[in-house]
Design a protein around this motif. Structure first.
Motif, PDB file in Angstrom:
ATOM      1  N   PHE A 140      -2.408  -6.008   1.732  1.00 12.19           N
ATOM      2  CA  PHE A 140      -2.149  -7.357   1.230  1.00 12.19           C
ATOM      3  C   PHE A 140      -3.234  -7.705   0.222  1.00 12.19           C
ATOM      4  CE2 PHE A 140      -2.792 -11.993   1.408  1.00 12.19           C
ATOM      5  CZ  PHE A 140      -1.539 -12.390   0.967  1.00 12.19           C
ATOM      6  N   PHE A 141      -2.851  -7.749  -1.028  1.00 15.43           N
ATOM      7  CA  PHE A 141      -3.812  -8.081  -2.099  1.00 15.43           C
ATOM      8  C   PHE A 141      -3.149  -9.135  -2.970  1.00 15.43           C
ATOM      9  CE2 PHE A 141      -6.693  -8.056  -5.478  1.00 15.43           C
ATOM     10  CZ  PHE A 141      -7.823  -7.321  -5.129  1.00 15.43           C
ATOM     11  N   PRO A 142      -3.453 -10.401  -2.726  1.00 10.88           N
ATOM     12  CA  PRO A 142      -2.777 -11.468  -3.480  1.00 10.88           C
ATOM     13  C   PRO A 142      -3.208 -11.470  -4.935  1.00 10.88           C
ATOM     14  CG  PRO A 142      -4.583 -12.372  -2.198  1.00 10.88           C
ATOM     15  CD  PRO A 142      -4.462 -10.929  -1.793  1.00 10.88           C
ATOM     16  N   LYS A 143      -2.366 -12.073  -5.749  1.00  9.80           N
ATOM     17  CA  LYS A 143      -2.741 -12.230  -7.150  1.00  9.80           C
ATOM     18  C   LYS A 143      -3.995 -13.093  -7.255  1.00  9.80           C
ATOM     19  CE  LYS A 143       1.885 -11.916  -9.209  1.00  9.80           C
ATOM     20  NZ  LYS A 143       2.902 -12.638 -10.021  1.00  9.80           N
ATOM     21  N   GLN A 173     -17.557 -13.965 -18.894  1.00  9.96           N
ATOM     22  CA  GLN A 173     -16.735 -14.616 -17.876  1.00  9.96           C
ATOM     23  C   GLN A 173     -15.292 -14.139 -17.932  1.00  9.96           C
ATOM     24  OE1 GLN A 173     -15.417 -18.890 -18.105  1.00  9.96           O
ATOM     25  NE2 GLN A 173     -16.709 -19.087 -16.281  1.00  9.96           N
ATOM     26  N   ASP A 174     -14.804 -13.830 -19.120  1.00 11.68           N
ATOM     27  CA  ASP A 174     -13.435 -13.333 -19.226  1.00 11.68           C
ATOM     28  C   ASP A 174     -13.308 -11.949 -18.600  1.00 11.68           C
ATOM     29  OD1 ASP A 174     -12.294 -15.575 -20.367  1.00 11.68           O
ATOM     30  OD2 ASP A 174     -12.728 -14.940 -22.410  1.00 11.68           O
ATOM     31  N   ILE A 175     -14.322 -11.118 -18.759  1.00  9.48           N
ATOM     32  CA  ILE A 175     -14.289  -9.810 -18.097  1.00  9.48           C
ATOM     33  C   ILE A 175     -14.373  -9.986 -16.582  1.00  9.48           C
ATOM     34  CG2 ILE A 175     -15.610  -7.689 -17.733  1.00  9.48           C
ATOM     35  CD1 ILE A 175     -16.066  -7.529 -20.682  1.00  9.48           C
ATOM     36  N   GLU A 176     -15.225 -10.909 -16.126  1.00 10.35           N
ATOM     37  CA  GLU A 176     -15.320 -11.170 -14.686  1.00 10.35           C
ATOM     38  C   GLU A 176     -13.968 -11.570 -14.113  1.00 10.35           C
ATOM     39  OE1 GLU A 176     -18.292 -14.179 -14.701  1.00 10.35           O
ATOM     40  OE2 GLU A 176     -19.977 -12.771 -14.641  1.00 10.35           O
ATOM     41  N   ARG A 177     -13.219 -12.360 -14.849  1.00 11.18           N
ATOM     42  CA  ARG A 177     -11.906 -12.797 -14.374  1.00 11.18           C
ATOM     43  C   ARG A 177     -10.845 -11.717 -14.505  1.00 11.18           C
ATOM     44  NH1 ARG A 177     -11.239 -19.121 -16.372  1.00 11.18           N
ATOM     45  NH2 ARG A 177     -12.907 -19.962 -15.038  1.00 11.18           N
ATOM     46  N   LEU A 178     -11.034 -10.799 -15.430  1.00 10.37           N
ATOM     47  CA  LEU A 178     -10.076  -9.705 -15.610  1.00 10.37           C
ATOM     48  C   LEU A 178     -10.099  -8.720 -14.444  1.00 10.37           C
ATOM     49  CD1 LEU A 178      -8.233  -7.734 -17.318  1.00 10.37           C
ATOM     50  CD2 LEU A 178     -10.392  -6.813 -18.224  1.00 10.37           C
ATOM     51  N   LEU A 179     -11.280  -8.385 -13.961  1.00  3.61           N
ATOM     52  CA  LEU A 179     -11.433  -7.257 -13.038  1.00  3.61           C
ATOM     53  C   LEU A 179     -10.618  -7.404 -11.745  1.00  3.61           C
ATOM     54  CD1 LEU A 179     -15.228  -6.603 -13.648  1.00  3.61           C
ATOM     55  CD2 LEU A 179     -13.257  -5.435 -14.680  1.00  3.61           C
ATOM     56  N   PRO A 180     -10.561  -8.574 -11.108  1.00  2.12           N
ATOM     57  CA  PRO A 180      -9.693  -8.677  -9.926  1.00  2.12           C
ATOM     58  C   PRO A 180      -8.223  -8.412 -10.223  1.00  2.12           C
ATOM     59  CG  PRO A 180     -11.262 -10.500 -10.004  1.00  2.12           C
ATOM     60  CD  PRO A 180     -11.345  -9.792 -11.326  1.00  2.12           C
ATOM     61  N   TRP A 181      -7.794  -8.721 -11.443  1.00  2.72           N
ATOM     62  CA  TRP A 181      -6.419  -8.425 -11.818  1.00  2.72           C
ATOM     63  C   TRP A 181      -6.177  -6.917 -11.886  1.00  2.72           C
ATOM     64  CZ3 TRP A 181      -2.441 -11.682 -11.882  1.00  2.72           C
ATOM     65  CH2 TRP A 181      -2.723 -13.054 -11.887  1.00  2.72           C
ATOM     66  N   LEU A 182      -7.184  -6.173 -12.299  1.00  2.00           N
ATOM     67  CA  LEU A 182      -7.036  -4.716 -12.299  1.00  2.00           C
ATOM     68  C   LEU A 182      -6.936  -4.191 -10.876  1.00  2.00           C
ATOM     69  CD1 LEU A 182      -9.594  -3.766 -15.104  1.00  2.00           C
ATOM     70  CD2 LEU A 182      -7.106  -3.881 -15.283  1.00  2.00           C
ATOM     71  N   ALA A 213      -3.407  -4.979  -9.729  1.00  2.00           N
ATOM     72  CA  ALA A 213      -2.409  -4.132 -10.380  1.00  2.00           C
ATOM     73  C   ALA A 213      -2.457  -2.708  -9.854  1.00  2.00           C
ATOM     74  CB  ALA A 213      -2.629  -4.144 -11.893  1.00  2.00           C
ATOM     75  N   GLN A 214      -3.642  -2.244  -9.491  1.00  2.00           N
ATOM     76  CA  GLN A 214      -3.744  -0.898  -8.929  1.00  2.00           C
ATOM     77  C   GLN A 214      -3.019  -0.817  -7.600  1.00  2.00           C
ATOM     78  OE1 GLN A 214      -5.257   2.134  -6.233  1.00  2.00           O
ATOM     79  NE2 GLN A 214      -5.989   0.034  -6.079  1.00  2.00           N
ATOM     80  N   VAL A 215      -3.158  -1.822  -6.756  1.00  2.00           N
ATOM     81  CA  VAL A 215      -2.471  -1.837  -5.479  1.00  2.00           C
ATOM     82  C   VAL A 215      -0.964  -1.892  -5.688  1.00  2.00           C
ATOM     83  CG1 VAL A 215      -2.101  -3.167  -3.350  1.00  2.00           C
ATOM     84  CG2 VAL A 215      -4.421  -2.863  -4.268  1.00  2.00           C
ATOM     85  N   GLU A 216      -0.515  -2.741  -6.585  1.00  3.26           N
ATOM     86  CA  GLU A 216       0.914  -2.854  -6.860  1.00  3.26           C
ATOM     87  C   GLU A 216       1.478  -1.530  -7.391  1.00  3.26           C
ATOM     88  OE1 GLU A 216       3.005  -5.602  -6.301  1.00  3.26           O
ATOM     89  OE2 GLU A 216       1.212  -6.152  -5.122  1.00  3.26           O
ATOM     90  N   THR A 217       0.734  -0.871  -8.258  1.00  4.68           N
ATOM     91  CA  THR A 217       1.211   0.395  -8.819  1.00  4.68           C
ATOM     92  C   THR A 217       1.236   1.476  -7.773  1.00  4.68           C
ATOM     93  OG1 THR A 217       0.294  -0.242 -10.987  1.00  4.68           O
ATOM     94  CG2 THR A 217       0.772   2.092 -10.637  1.00  4.68           C
ATOM     95  N   ARG A 218       0.251   1.472  -6.898  1.00  9.15           N
ATOM     96  CA  ARG A 218       0.265   2.457  -5.794  1.00  9.15           C
ATOM     97  C   ARG A 218       1.528   2.295  -4.950  1.00  9.15           C
ATOM     98  NH1 ARG A 218      -4.254   3.115  -0.936  1.00  9.15           N
ATOM     99  NH2 ARG A 218      -3.066   4.630   0.274  1.00  9.15           N
ATOM    100  N   ARG A 219       1.871   1.062  -4.639  1.00  6.07           N
ATOM    101  CA  ARG A 219       3.073   0.832  -3.837  1.00  6.07           C
ATOM    102  C   ARG A 219       4.318   1.336  -4.545  1.00  6.07           C
ATOM    103  NH1 ARG A 219       1.522  -5.388  -2.384  1.00  6.07           N
ATOM    104  NH2 ARG A 219       0.189  -4.983  -0.568  1.00  6.07           N
ATOM    105  N   GLU A 220       4.395   1.098  -5.842  1.00  7.67           N
ATOM    106  CA  GLU A 220       5.564   1.522  -6.604  1.00  7.67           C
ATOM    107  C   GLU A 220       5.702   3.039  -6.608  1.00  7.67           C
ATOM    108  OE1 GLU A 220       5.618  -0.157 -10.493  1.00  7.67           O
ATOM    109  OE2 GLU A 220       5.350  -2.206  -9.804  1.00  7.67           O
TER     110      GLU A 220
END
Length: 390
Positions: A5-8, A368-377, A380-387
């Motif tokens: 479970f990895f929420p957006k 700060q924009d990079i800091e906010r980007l990294l959790p999205w990666l 996305a990695q978890v979502e792609t693994r599931r796919e």
């Protein structure tokens, strides 16, 4: 948190622009910055020449180009700048070229297959590494890319280059300029473009010549070249190019944009401030990589890790079991999921590089924009693994 479970993430970058070229505009940029562009006027009018000369002068000032060097604006971005120099200078003496990513590999192939330089040595390395710099013979001409935009590997410093050398050092610095220290006393030709570290628009390049390089160019045997690539003629160096009289018609809208970036750079503290911002971006990514088990830097040596083109490889066990084609699709999917959420654009690795991710960390990108980007990666990695496990 369990990958089951990895929420957006809740927060997105304010400016989710992480392309390695054209790069993000400087903070606070808007179209209003171009309101004073000299449109509908000739670039050869006194006002047009003055603005082109201002780009040259401001570039020289921010970068710390030494007195006596010539700086000019040329067509076709950094690629045009590099190739016009190679076509003009290569072959007078033996030549060593470093090849360790896409563009440096192109220079090597051009020298070998197109220009057919007889006395040519190519030093190659795989993505993520530098060639053996100790093997380079600096009595010969040397072509080196200071920062590999497509590999995230940079030359750590100029200590290996002797100040007293016979050959010329031709440096492609397009993703190093305005972000890294360039040892000007160890270089002879330096090229860059407006679209990289200061976020300018594309299609314009710049070239800086040391007195040694200018002297060689003025007396070199002239290969047949289209006019658009000629820096010299039968009379010698075309000096007007280095005073703002460009070879072809530049976009005065792009000129205004370049000036805006250069003025911003000077206003925040010049090169030292630009370098500090880029290094902070790299440090933020490095801290994330250190605590994240599915990603690593493509550059194997910490000393050679680029602070601008931050290239990453995926090392998750699920990813490494995939075929090469599926790895490419999975890496693209991670970048695509983040883009679809508007949390980060242009994050895929270069088409010739190993499948992975690339984050531009130049000075125009806010930490700060990079800091906010990294959790999205991570998401996305978890979502792609599931796919890919489905």
């Amino acid at each position: 948190m369990s990958e089951q479970f990895f929420p957006k993430p809740q927060h997105k970058p304010e400016r989710p622009f992480f392309s390695s070229g054209p790069c993000a505009k400087r903070p606070g940029w808007s179209l209003d910055a171009l309101g004073g562009a000299l449109l509908g006027r000739s670039h050869r009018a006194p006002e047009g020449r003055a603005r082109l000369a201002e780009v040259i002068d401001r570039s020289r000032s921010v970068l710390g180009v030494p007195e006596g060097w010539r700086v000019g604006i040329v067509p076709a971005s950094d690629t045009g700048a590099v190739e016009m120099i190679l076509w003009a200078l290569a072959g007078e003496r033996g030549l060593d070229v470093l090849s360790f990513e896409s563009f440096s590999g192109e220079w090597a192939r051009d020298l070998r297959d197109i220009l057919k330089i007889d006395d040519l040595r190519i030093f190659e390395a795989v993505y993520g590494e530098l060639p053996d710099l100790a093997a380079v013979d600096w009595s010969r001409d040397v072509v080196l890319t200071w920062n590999g935009t497509t590999s995230g590997v940079c030359v750590p410093d100029g200590r290996m280059i002797p100040a007293d050398r016979d050959g010329l050092v031709i440096c492609d610095a397009t993703s190093a300029a305005f972000a890294m220290d360039l040892p000007w006393d160890k270089l002879d030709v330096v090229t860059w473009s407006w679209q990289k570290a200061l976020g300018g628009e594309a299609a314009h390049g710049m070239v800086a010549l040391s007195p040694r390089a200018a002297e060689r160019l003025a007396h070199a045997d002239q290969r047949p070249l289209p006019k658009i690539f000629r820096l010299a003629n039968r009379k010698g160096l075309i000096e007007a190019i280095f005073a703002g009289d460009t070879i072809n018609t530049p976009s005065m809208l792009c000129v205004e944009d370049a000036l805006d970036g250069l003025r911003w750079a000077a206003a925040i503290g010049g090169l030292s401030a630009l370098k500090a911002r880029s290094r902070a971006n790299l440090a933020t990514v490095a801290a994330w990589v250190a605590r994240t088990d599915w990603i690593e830097f493509l550059a194997s040596d910490i000393r050679t890790r680029s602070s601008t083109s931050i290239c990453l490889k995926i090392v998750a066990p699920w990813f490494l079991t995939l075929s090469a084609d599926d790895q490419a699709r999975a890496a693209s999917r991670i970048a695509g999921l983040v883009a679809a959420e508007g949390a980060g654009f242009d994050l895929g690795s270069y088409r010739d590089a190993p499948p992975g991710l690339r984050i531009w960390g130049g000075a125009t990108v806010e930490t700060q924009d990079i800091e906010r980007l990294l959790p999205w990666l991570d998401w996305a990695q978890v979502e792609t693994r599931r796919e890919f496990a489905a």
